[in-house]
Design a protein around this motif. Sequence first.
Motif, PDB file in Angstrom:
ATOM      1  N   ARG A 253       0.861  -1.182   0.000  1.00 50.83           N
ATOM      2  CA  ARG A 253       0.000   0.000   0.000  1.00 50.83           C
ATOM      3  C   ARG A 253       0.903   1.240   0.000  1.00 50.83           C
ATOM      4  NH1 ARG A 253      -5.455   1.123   3.499  1.00 50.83           N
ATOM      5  NH2 ARG A 253      -6.390   0.380   1.574  1.00 50.83           N
ATOM      6  N   VAL A 254       0.583   2.193  -0.853  1.00 50.63           N
ATOM      7  CA  VAL A 254       1.359   3.423  -1.001  1.00 50.63           C
ATOM      8  C   VAL A 254       0.477   4.601  -0.607  1.00 50.63           C
ATOM      9  CG1 VAL A 254       2.663   4.892  -2.590  1.00 50.63           C
ATOM     10  CG2 VAL A 254       2.714   2.394  -2.871  1.00 50.63           C
ATOM     11  N   TRP A 255       0.992   5.410   0.311  1.00 49.71           N
ATOM     12  CA  TRP A 255       0.286   6.606   0.758  1.00 49.71           C
ATOM     13  C   TRP A 255       0.987   7.844   0.202  1.00 49.71           C
ATOM     14  CZ3 TRP A 255      -3.405   6.433   5.123  1.00 49.71           C
ATOM     15  CH2 TRP A 255      -3.618   5.150   5.622  1.00 49.71           C
ATOM     16  N   CYS A 256       0.215   8.784  -0.288  1.00 48.03           N
ATOM     17  CA  CYS A 256       0.743  10.105  -0.628  1.00 48.03           C
ATOM     18  C   CYS A 256       0.185  11.113   0.365  1.00 48.03           C
ATOM     19  CB  CYS A 256       0.346  10.512  -2.055  1.00 48.03           C
ATOM     20  SG  CYS A 256       0.832  12.209  -2.470  1.00 48.03           S
ATOM     21  N   ILE A 257       1.069  11.797   1.078  1.00 44.85           N
ATOM     22  CA  ILE A 257       0.645  12.872   1.981  1.00 44.85           C
ATOM     23  C   ILE A 257       0.883  14.185   1.250  1.00 44.85           C
ATOM     24  CG2 ILE A 257       0.820  13.853   4.276  1.00 44.85           C
ATOM     25  CD1 ILE A 257       2.157  11.317   5.221  1.00 44.85           C
ATOM     26  N   ASP A 258      -0.181  14.783   0.771  1.00 42.72           N
ATOM     27  CA  ASP A 258      -0.132  15.926  -0.130  1.00 42.72           C
ATOM     28  C   ASP A 258      -0.587  17.193   0.600  1.00 42.72           C
ATOM     29  OD1 ASP A 258       0.404  17.016  -2.609  1.00 42.72           O
ATOM     30  OD2 ASP A 258      -0.974  15.685  -3.690  1.00 42.72           O
ATOM     31  N   GLY A 259      -0.424  18.333  -0.058  1.00 42.07           N
ATOM     32  CA  GLY A 259      -0.911  19.604   0.459  1.00 42.07           C
ATOM     33  C   GLY A 259      -1.825  20.273  -0.542  1.00 42.07           C
ATOM     34  N   ASP A 260      -2.630  21.226  -0.077  1.00 39.11           N
ATOM     35  CA  ASP A 260      -3.589  21.861  -0.985  1.00 39.11           C
ATOM     36  C   ASP A 260      -2.899  22.684  -2.063  1.00 39.11           C
ATOM     37  OD1 ASP A 260      -4.039  24.965   0.345  1.00 39.11           O
ATOM     38  OD2 ASP A 260      -3.330  23.394   1.685  1.00 39.11           O
ATOM     39  N   GLY A 261      -1.837  23.414  -1.703  1.00 35.54           N
ATOM     40  CA  GLY A 261      -1.123  24.201  -2.706  1.00 35.54           C
ATOM     41  C   GLY A 261      -0.482  23.319  -3.757  1.00 35.54           C
ATOM     42  N   ALA A 262       0.096  22.194  -3.305  1.00 37.84           N
ATOM     43  CA  ALA A 262       0.712  21.252  -4.233  1.00 37.84           C
ATOM     44  C   ALA A 262      -0.331  20.597  -5.127  1.00 37.84           C
ATOM     45  CB  ALA A 262       1.491  20.200  -3.455  1.00 37.84           C
ATOM     46  N   LEU A 263      -1.474  20.218  -4.548  1.00 35.05           N
ATOM     47  CA  LEU A 263      -2.532  19.604  -5.336  1.00 35.05           C
ATOM     48  C   LEU A 263      -3.018  20.552  -6.433  1.00 35.05           C
ATOM     49  CD1 LEU A 263      -4.498  17.026  -5.346  1.00 35.05           C
ATOM     50  CD2 LEU A 263      -6.145  18.619  -4.357  1.00 35.05           C
ATOM     51  N   LEU A 264      -3.232  21.810  -6.065  1.00 33.90           N
ATOM     52  CA  LEU A 264      -3.704  22.790  -7.040  1.00 33.90           C
ATOM     53  C   LEU A 264      -2.686  23.007  -8.155  1.00 33.90           C
ATOM     54  CD1 LEU A 264      -5.138  25.414  -4.543  1.00 33.90           C
ATOM     55  CD2 LEU A 264      -6.489  24.093  -6.172  1.00 33.90           C
ATOM     56  N   SER A 277      -6.430   3.836 -11.685  1.00 34.69           N
ATOM     57  CA  SER A 277      -7.169   3.137 -10.634  1.00 34.69           C
ATOM     58  C   SER A 277      -6.321   2.142  -9.839  1.00 34.69           C
ATOM     59  CB  SER A 277      -8.376   2.411 -11.243  1.00 34.69           C
ATOM     60  OG  SER A 277      -9.276   2.011 -10.229  1.00 34.69           O
ATOM     61  N   PRO A 278      -5.220   2.617  -9.244  1.00 35.60           N
ATOM     62  CA  PRO A 278      -4.380   1.709  -8.452  1.00 35.60           C
ATOM     63  C   PRO A 278      -5.094   1.312  -7.157  1.00 35.60           C
ATOM     64  CG  PRO A 278      -3.631   3.966  -8.192  1.00 35.60           C
ATOM     65  CD  PRO A 278      -4.706   3.997  -9.238  1.00 35.60           C
ATOM     66  N   SER A 279      -5.272   0.031  -6.948  1.00 36.64           N
ATOM     67  CA  SER A 279      -6.021  -0.430  -5.783  1.00 36.64           C
ATOM     68  C   SER A 279      -5.244  -0.249  -4.485  1.00 36.64           C
ATOM     69  CB  SER A 279      -6.380  -1.909  -5.947  1.00 36.64           C
ATOM     70  OG  SER A 279      -5.203  -2.704  -6.035  1.00 36.64           O
ATOM     71  N   ASN A 280      -3.937   0.039  -4.587  1.00 34.81           N
ATOM     72  CA  ASN A 280      -3.080   0.124  -3.399  1.00 34.81           C
ATOM     73  C   ASN A 280      -2.661   1.553  -3.060  1.00 34.81           C
ATOM     74  OD1 ASN A 280      -1.573   0.172  -5.802  1.00 34.81           O
ATOM     75  ND2 ASN A 280       0.270  -0.612  -4.810  1.00 34.81           N
ATOM     76  N   LEU A 281      -3.352   2.564  -3.592  1.00 34.01           N
ATOM     77  CA  LEU A 281      -2.955   3.956  -3.372  1.00 34.01           C
ATOM     78  C   LEU A 281      -3.949   4.686  -2.476  1.00 34.01           C
ATOM     79  CD1 LEU A 281      -0.979   6.294  -4.032  1.00 34.01           C
ATOM     80  CD2 LEU A 281      -2.434   6.852  -5.981  1.00 34.01           C
ATOM     81  N   ALA A 310     -12.453  14.532  -6.594  1.00 36.17           N
ATOM     82  CA  ALA A 310     -11.922  13.174  -6.491  1.00 36.17           C
ATOM     83  C   ALA A 310     -12.910  12.149  -7.035  1.00 36.17           C
ATOM     84  CB  ALA A 310     -11.567  12.866  -5.038  1.00 36.17           C
ATOM     85  N   TRP A 311     -14.210  12.296  -6.673  1.00 39.06           N
ATOM     86  CA  TRP A 311     -15.223  11.399  -7.223  1.00 39.06           C
ATOM     87  C   TRP A 311     -15.235  11.493  -8.751  1.00 39.06           C
ATOM     88  CZ3 TRP A 311     -16.736   7.556  -4.596  1.00 39.06           C
ATOM     89  CH2 TRP A 311     -17.127   7.637  -3.258  1.00 39.06           C
ATOM     90  N   GLY A 312     -15.204  12.715  -9.255  1.00 38.26           N
ATOM     91  CA  GLY A 312     -15.253  12.918 -10.703  1.00 38.26           C
ATOM     92  C   GLY A 312     -14.049  12.352 -11.424  1.00 38.26           C
ATOM     93  N   CYS A 313     -12.912  12.286 -10.728  1.00 39.15           N
ATOM     94  CA  CYS A 313     -11.699  11.740 -11.344  1.00 39.15           C
ATOM     95  C   CYS A 313     -11.644  10.216 -11.276  1.00 39.15           C
ATOM     96  CB  CYS A 313     -10.456  12.330 -10.675  1.00 39.15           C
ATOM     97  SG  CYS A 313     -10.137  14.059 -11.120  1.00 39.15           S
ATOM     98  N   GLY A 314     -12.530   9.615 -10.484  1.00 45.27           N
ATOM     99  CA  GLY A 314     -12.602   8.157 -10.467  1.00 45.27           C
ATOM    100  C   GLY A 314     -12.022   7.471  -9.255  1.00 45.27           C
ATOM    101  N   TYR A 315     -11.755   8.205  -8.167  1.00 42.41           N
ATOM    102  CA  TYR A 315     -11.328   7.550  -6.928  1.00 42.41           C
ATOM    103  C   TYR A 315     -12.477   6.678  -6.408  1.00 42.41           C
ATOM    104  CZ  TYR A 315      -7.212  10.636  -6.505  1.00 42.41           C
ATOM    105  OH  TYR A 315      -6.016  11.285  -6.701  1.00 42.41           O
ATOM    106  N   ARG A 316     -12.142   5.517  -5.833  1.00 44.38           N
ATOM    107  CA  ARG A 316     -13.170   4.576  -5.385  1.00 44.38           C
ATOM    108  C   ARG A 316     -13.785   4.962  -4.038  1.00 44.38           C
ATOM    109  NH1 ARG A 316     -10.963  -1.555  -6.705  1.00 44.38           N
ATOM    110  NH2 ARG A 316     -10.747  -1.296  -8.960  1.00 44.38           N
ATOM    111  N   ILE A 341      -7.972   5.683  -2.938  1.00 44.03           N
ATOM    112  CA  ILE A 341      -8.742   6.297  -1.861  1.00 44.03           C
ATOM    113  C   ILE A 341      -8.268   7.726  -1.681  1.00 44.03           C
ATOM    114  CG2 ILE A 341      -9.224   6.228   0.624  1.00 44.03           C
ATOM    115  CD1 ILE A 341      -8.750   3.156   0.432  1.00 44.03           C
ATOM    116  N   PHE A 342      -9.217   8.636  -1.514  1.00 41.10           N
ATOM    117  CA  PHE A 342      -8.890  10.061  -1.343  1.00 41.10           C
ATOM    118  C   PHE A 342      -9.406  10.529   0.015  1.00 41.10           C
ATOM    119  CE2 PHE A 342      -9.697  14.612  -1.678  1.00 41.10           C
ATOM    120  CZ  PHE A 342      -8.566  15.087  -2.333  1.00 41.10           C
TER     121      PHE A 342
END
Length: 375
Positions: A253-264, A277-281, A310-316, A341-342
């Motif tokens: 399982r791979v976790w990304c710890i992101d920030g709002d400025g970076a996401l934007l 659609s990586p099942s392990n992210l 996130a829903w619109g992009c296809g996160y489960r 997962i988001f």
Amino acid sequence: MMHVSRLLFQLEKHGIRFFAGVPDSQLKPFIHCLIRTYGISNNHMIAANEGNAVALAAGYHLATGKVPCVYMQNSGIGNMLNPAVSLLSEKVYGIPCVYVVGWRGAPDMTDEPQHRFQGEITLPLLEVLNVQYWILDTDTAEHQLDNRMEAFSSLLDAGKSIALVVKKDSLHDDEEIVNKNDYSLIREEIIQHIVGAAREDVLVSTTGKTSRELFEVREHNGQSHQCDFLTVGSMGHSSSIALGIAGHQPQRRVWCIDGDGALLMHMGSMAVIGAQSPSNLVHVVINNSAHESVGGAPTVADTIQMEQIAWGCGYREVYSVKTMGELDDVLSRIEGKKGPIFIEAKAAVGSRSDLGRPTKLPMENKRLFMEYLKT
């Protein structure tokens, strides 16, 4: 050292009254002065990335015929290259612009590893772009800046761009803008709880204080740093790094710890994650609606619905939390669930005043991390 109000006065004196950019710690006095003077408005926009800022500047010039100003850290030159070359260039549309560039990693200054090479190539990059520049340092006087702007005026009239390259401690201000929100979650505590939930999973952390805090959490826990990839540069790309790892380490399982400025900054990566659609992210965005690592100026993250994106992009699975109880509940609920997962964690602005920096060099971080992935 020049008072920032004098810099703004000189720019306004030469007809510049539109500003767009991405915050930089060395330009913090300048940005706070802009916020006090113009707020966040049609005359001052904090952009998603530096290329976005250049395009905003182009639109302003097309609408008004006037010269815009774009500010950035020198690491942002990479993001602005395409519109600078294929849009603003005097060989294309001839749109003039004044760039104000914070010079991290200047050759005569001590700085972090991720800034050193960028500092070495900052002036050569501007030369390749055919952008004449002038360096502001601690000894720059206002009349020198005025003379230089006068000399640059003919270049701007000819549709060319110029740059003011600002070295560390060259600008000062009498007051700072304090950006706050009503959320109670603390980013470092969020990271502590993620570390607890992730156990031996892979963690990829975004640029700035997030990676610094992850490093210190591991130190406080007496844990190895082998599970963590600290994205000390490349703002906005942590989620893509995590996706690249997840696709080729499907057993982890791979976790990304992101920030709002970076996401934007590079939000298109969410669409790619959803499509792959990586099942392990697991993609966690700590949203304090601020560019906190570079001075605390606001982002626009409080005006968007990340869950819907996130829903619109296809996160489960998609979650948004505001309290530690909600976060712990979600961390428990997603155990064993398929991704992507988001999780959006809405957090307060702020960090410890004694927050340190990673004591391991990036190459050492890479070596330990890759060795761990082989096990």
